[in-house]
Design a protein around this motif. Structure first.
Motif, mmCIF file in Angstrom:
data_model
loop_
_atom_site.group_PDB
_atom_site.id
_atom_site.type_symbol
_atom_site.label_atom_id
_atom_site.label_comp_id
_atom_site.label_asym_id
_atom_site.label_seq_id
_atom_site.Cartn_x
_atom_site.Cartn_y
_atom_site.Cartn_z
ATOM 1 N N LYS A 1 0.849 -1.190 0.000
ATOM 2 C CA LYS A 1 0.000 0.000 0.000
ATOM 3 C C LYS A 1 0.884 1.239 0.000
ATOM 4 O O LYS A 1 1.869 1.318 0.718
ATOM 5 N N ASP A 2 0.514 2.232 -0.808
ATOM 6 C CA ASP A 2 1.396 3.369 -1.034
ATOM 7 C C ASP A 2 0.594 4.669 -1.013
ATOM 8 O O ASP A 2 0.104 5.121 -2.042
ATOM 9 N N ALA A 3 0.478 5.243 0.167
ATOM 10 C CA ALA A 3 -0.267 6.496 0.293
ATOM 11 C C ALA A 3 0.623 7.720 0.100
ATOM 12 O O ALA A 3 0.121 8.839 0.017
ATOM 13 N N CYS A 4 1.941 7.502 0.003
ATOM 14 C CA CYS A 4 2.882 8.626 -0.059
ATOM 15 C C CYS A 4 3.436 8.892 -1.452
ATOM 16 O O CYS A 4 4.231 9.811 -1.632
ATOM 17 N N GLY A 5 3.062 8.087 -2.440
ATOM 18 C CA GLY A 5 3.546 8.313 -3.791
ATOM 19 C C GLY A 5 4.898 7.710 -4.092
ATOM 20 O O GLY A 5 5.506 8.041 -5.116
ATOM 21 N N ARG A 6 5.396 6.813 -3.221
ATOM 22 C CA ARG A 6 6.717 6.225 -3.486
ATOM 23 C C ARG A 6 6.710 5.366 -4.751
ATOM 24 O O ARG A 6 7.664 5.380 -5.523
ATOM 25 N N SER A 7 5.643 4.582 -4.938
ATOM 26 C CA SER A 7 5.586 3.692 -6.093
ATOM 27 C C SER A 7 5.672 4.487 -7.394
ATOM 28 O O SER A 7 6.441 4.141 -8.301
ATOM 29 N N ARG A 8 4.904 5.553 -7.493
ATOM 30 C CA ARG A 8 4.944 6.385 -8.694
ATOM 31 C C ARG A 8 6.329 7.005 -8.874
ATOM 32 O O ARG A 8 6.845 7.101 -9.985
ATOM 33 N N PHE A 9 6.943 7.411 -7.761
ATOM 34 C CA PHE A 9 8.280 8.000 -7.824
ATOM 35 C C PHE A 9 9.291 7.002 -8.388
ATOM 36 O O PHE A 9 10.145 7.365 -9.211
ATOM 37 N N VAL A 10 9.205 5.750 -7.948
ATOM 38 C CA VAL A 10 10.127 4.725 -8.462
ATOM 39 C C VAL A 10 9.943 4.560 -9.969
ATOM 40 O O VAL A 10 10.917 4.528 -10.732
ATOM 41 N N LEU A 11 8.687 4.464 -10.420
ATOM 42 C CA LEU A 11 8.428 4.298 -11.850
ATOM 43 C C LEU A 11 8.926 5.507 -12.638
ATOM 44 O O LEU A 11 9.538 5.356 -13.709
ATOM 45 N N GLU A 12 8.678 6.700 -12.128
ATOM 46 C CA GLU A 12 9.132 7.910 -12.824
ATOM 47 C C GLU A 12 10.653 7.985 -12.868
ATOM 48 O O GLU A 12 11.233 8.472 -13.848
ATOM 49 N N THR A 13 11.303 7.472 -11.818
ATOM 50 C CA THR A 13 12.768 7.441 -11.814
ATOM 51 C C THR A 13 13.293 6.483 -12.873
ATOM 52 O O THR A 13 14.258 6.795 -13.590
ATOM 53 N N ILE B 1 9.879 -4.080 -17.529
ATOM 54 C CA ILE B 1 11.021 -3.469 -18.225
ATOM 55 C C ILE B 1 11.787 -4.520 -19.023
ATOM 56 O O ILE B 1 11.899 -4.442 -20.229
ATOM 57 N N GLY B 2 12.337 -5.518 -18.333
ATOM 58 C CA GLY B 2 13.154 -6.519 -19.013
ATOM 59 C C GLY B 2 14.629 -6.303 -18.742
ATOM 60 O O GLY B 2 15.095 -5.177 -18.524
ATOM 61 N N THR B 3 15.380 -7.390 -18.776
ATOM 62 C CA THR B 3 16.801 -7.361 -18.424
ATOM 63 C C THR B 3 17.593 -6.384 -19.272
ATOM 64 O O THR B 3 18.449 -5.653 -18.760
ATOM 65 N N ASP B 4 17.347 -6.344 -20.587
ATOM 66 C CA ASP B 4 18.146 -5.495 -21.473
ATOM 67 C C ASP B 4 17.994 -4.024 -21.119
ATOM 68 O O ASP B 4 18.980 -3.277 -21.078
ATOM 69 N N ILE B 5 16.772 -3.568 -20.846
ATOM 70 C CA ILE B 5 16.558 -2.156 -20.516
ATOM 71 C C ILE B 5 17.023 -1.856 -19.095
ATOM 72 O O ILE B 5 17.551 -0.764 -18.823
ATOM 73 N N LEU B 6 16.854 -2.797 -18.172
ATOM 74 C CA LEU B 6 17.332 -2.579 -16.809
ATOM 75 C C LEU B 6 18.835 -2.298 -16.782
ATOM 76 O O LEU B 6 19.305 -1.487 -15.977
ATOM 77 N N MET B 7 19.580 -2.950 -17.655
ATOM 78 C CA MET B 7 21.023 -2.698 -17.703
ATOM 79 C C MET B 7 21.319 -1.252 -18.088
ATOM 80 O O MET B 7 22.194 -0.602 -17.509
ATOM 81 N N THR B 8 20.582 -0.734 -19.067
ATOM 82 C CA THR B 8 20.764 0.661 -19.473
ATOM 83 C C THR B 8 20.420 1.608 -18.330
ATOM 84 O O THR B 8 21.118 2.598 -18.076
ATOM 85 N N ILE B 9 19.320 1.304 -17.619
ATOM 86 C CA ILE B 9 18.911 2.145 -16.498
ATOM 87 C C ILE B 9 19.995 2.174 -15.423
ATOM 88 O O ILE B 9 20.311 3.240 -14.863
ATOM 89 N N MET B 10 20.584 1.022 -15.119
ATOM 90 C CA MET B 10 21.629 0.969 -14.092
ATOM 91 C C MET B 10 22.817 1.842 -14.478
ATOM 92 O O MET B 10 23.372 2.575 -13.639
ATOM 93 N N ALA C 1 13.728 3.894 -19.021
ATOM 94 C CA ALA C 1 12.622 2.960 -19.210
ATOM 95 C C ALA C 1 11.553 3.573 -20.115
ATOM 96 O O ALA C 1 11.430 4.797 -20.192
ATOM 97 N N PRO C 2 10.775 2.762 -20.817
ATOM 98 C CA PRO C 2 9.686 3.295 -21.646
ATOM 99 C C PRO C 2 8.633 3.976 -20.792
ATOM 100 O O PRO C 2 8.336 3.547 -19.666
ATOM 101 N N ASP C 3 8.039 5.048 -21.334
ATOM 102 C CA ASP C 3 7.101 5.874 -20.578
ATOM 103 C C ASP C 3 5.885 5.093 -20.096
ATOM 104 O O ASP C 3 5.323 5.396 -19.038
ATOM 105 N N GLN C 4 5.480 4.061 -20.849
ATOM 106 C CA GLN C 4 4.230 3.372 -20.503
ATOM 107 C C GLN C 4 4.290 2.610 -19.192
ATOM 108 O O GLN C 4 3.252 2.214 -18.666
ATOM 109 N N ILE C 5 5.477 2.397 -18.609
ATOM 110 C CA ILE C 5 5.505 1.699 -17.323
ATOM 111 C C ILE C 5 4.825 2.526 -16.236
ATOM 112 O O ILE C 5 4.431 2.002 -15.194
ATOM 113 N N ARG C 6 4.670 3.827 -16.473
ATOM 114 C CA ARG C 6 4.022 4.674 -15.466
ATOM 115 C C ARG C 6 2.545 4.356 -15.308
ATOM 116 O O ARG C 6 1.948 4.634 -14.268
#
Length: 535
Positions: free
Chosen positions: A171-183, A201-210, A189-194
């Motif tokens: 449960k996320d009443a503080c907006g942390r989940s949305r913040f993680v996705l926006e980060t 995401i997938g392993t290939d894109i996660l590597m780029t994010i890291m 990451a592709p915009d649609q994950i929001r």
């Protein structure tokens, strides 16, 4: 802001059709401008053969005040979306916090602290994600395992080589989940994950994010230290004073975050020896990876008419039996691969992984049976669950000779070795061999697993097909221990913050990242309180 829920549109709709429906619901003409943002999108296939996309959208228009007065549509409401508020630091820390582990908990703890003006030191026993990827590929091709750089250890944590699912039940009443996705979107990451109901995401894109996240934080003072394992810590008067790295050097600090991940067994053994830390054995689950043709899963979920036009389908299955034993699907990977996820020579564990396209021919999921401290006879042994995992993994390694041991479900039920695949072949990373998996799990767990597979076929026809492919053994579902922490997120020793999956407080990328944020908030709050007391 106006929120419209339950907007159904055909599978093959356009953005223009979505905008037209918004205007029609709000009775806006083409001349009355509005903007909108998709808050959520899901697929509704409950009434096959008809399948729809279902939207929740947030609309901004100059007529909002007027619409509040006249709208009687039950699916139209007026909202103020919750935005995450960064913790505010009372000033720079005299000593940098040390964060042990670069999985989602550690990284988002560091990122949140940095946003509050507090750079930290990140320790990771493994290697940067570029080098780690090469180590993993080499292991899958040759069987040569690097104990510190593999599917479990290295930048990004175990979640980097998984399906990259970003949903959570927290449960996320503080907006942390949305913040993680926006980060994640900020770093590649592709915009649609929001807004996707089941973001991925997938392993290939996660590597780029890291990589992008590392560059951003490094440029702003966060110190990344790879191939650096926390090997001890010291305290005085109940307060942390330093952290040892690789048995060679000490970092002077009064703040350490233990974001060590669920596979850091050597660290668990170290922490067990510490008198100022409390640990306990906890329940987790074990079982097998189960593969089915993705085509059949998608047709079963979406129907024959639309399955080609929609993303590879996922599923979620659970069963609870009178004896109290639960069985459920875990880390389901549409269009994915079964991977050798070992991290210790002579031990074998499997996991599931998908790339962003989810393009393999098979779907796979762990089908796992819950086990409790009573099952593995933990008694007073905090590490009873670790020992139970290790026994299973040693047996799986021996059974397959280091290869992923596999068996068809029909042969598993009949207790005979498999000698060939059925109507489809396995999609796996790392060598595999067919054999007999009976006897790997304790008999009560075997019986429950078979019973659950048959039960699941009532909800997904033919799920218990005889040629479904089982791969052994799935043991790293969650941490087998919990490192106790109090209301201030600290352990008994002041300045030590256990967090994420390894400490027993999370169960996936999102929940681990959110727990890292909570720890960062606690570090800031506790420092403010201590400064106030001193003054």
């Amino acid at each position: 802001m106006i929120r419209i829920n339950q907007m159904k549109l055909p599978v093959c709709h356009t953005a223009a059709q979505l905008e037209q429906k918004i205007a029609r619901i709000l009775k806006l003409s083409d001349r009355q401008g509005f903007t909108y943002e998709i808050a959520k999108r899901s697929i509704d296939a409950r009434k096959k053969p008809e399948v729809y996309y279902v939207y929740t959208v947030d609309v901004t228009t100059k007529r909002e005040t007027e619409l509040k007065k006249i709208s009687k549509d039950k699916n139209v409401s007026f909202v103020s979306p919750k935005r995450y508020l960064m913790p505010q630091s009372a000033g720079m820390f005299a000593k940098k916090p040390v964060i042990v582990g670069m999985g989602p908990c550690g990284l988002f703890c560091a990122y949140t602290l940095l946003s509050a003006g507090i750079p930290s030191v990140l320790l990771e026993r493994g290697r940067p994600v570029e080098e780690r990827s090469l180590d993993v590929e080499r292991f899958w091709e040759s069987g040569t395992l690097s104990p510190s750089s593999n599917v479990q250890f290295g930048e990004g944590g175990a979640g980097t080589f998984s399906d990259g699912k970003l949903n959570t039940l927290v449960k996320d009443a503080c907006g942390r989940s949305r913040f993680v996705l926006e980060t994640f979107v900020k770093f590649g990451a592709p915009d649609q994950i929001r807004y996707e109901a089941k973001p991925h995401i997938g392993t290939d894109i996660l590597m780029t994010i890291m990589r992008n996240m590392r560059q951003y934080m490094s440029e702003r003072g966060v110190e990344y230290r790879f191939q650096c394992c926390m090997t001890d810590y010291r305290s005085e008067g109940g307060k942390l004073t330093g952290v040892e790295v690789n048995h060679e050097e000490w970092i002077d600090t009064d703040c350490m975050v233990l974001a060590i991940g669920h596979s850091a067994r050597d660290t668990f053994r170290l922490l067990k020896q510490k008198e100022d830390l409390t640990m306990a054995a906890k329940s987790f689950a074990v079982g097998f990876r189960v593969e089915h043709p993705q085509r059949e899963i998608s047709i079963g979920q979406y129907g024959d008419r639309y399955w080609r036009k929609l993303p590879p389908a996922a599923y979620k299955l659970t069963a609870n039996f009178p004896d109290g034993r639960g069985v459920y699907s875990f880390c389901m990977c549409p269009g994915g691969y079964v991977v050798n996820a070992s991290s210790v020579p002579g031990y074998l564990a499997v996991n599931g992984m998908s790339y962003s396209a989810r393009g393999s021919a098979n779907a796979n999921s762990a089908i796992i049976v819950t086990v409790t401290p009573e099952d593995f006879n933990a008694g007073d042994d905090t590490l009873g669950g670790v020992l139970f995992q290790e026994r299973l993994e040693q047996a799986a390694f021996a059974l397959g000779g280091g290869k992923i041991p596999q068996q068809l479900f029909g042969d598993y039920c009949a207790n005979i070795p498999s000698v060939r695949y059925g109507s489809f072949e396995s999609c796996h990373k790392g060598a595999a061999c067919l054999c007999n998996l009976r006897g790997l799990l304790p008999e009560p767990l075997e019986e429950t697993f078979i019973r659950a597979m048959k039960e699941f076929s009532h909800y997904m026809p033919n799920y218990d097909r005889k040629d479904a492919i089982l791969s052994a053994i799935e043991t790293r579902t969650s941490s087998p221990v919990r490192i106790e922490r109090g209301e201030r997120f600290m352990a008994k020793v002041c300045g030590v913050y256990p967090g994420g999956e390894g400490a027993g407080y999370a169960g996936g990328i999102m929940s681990a990242a959110m727990d890292g944020m909570k720890i960062a908030e606690a570090i800031v709050a506790n420092s403010v309180e201590e400064n106030y007391i001193r003054s």
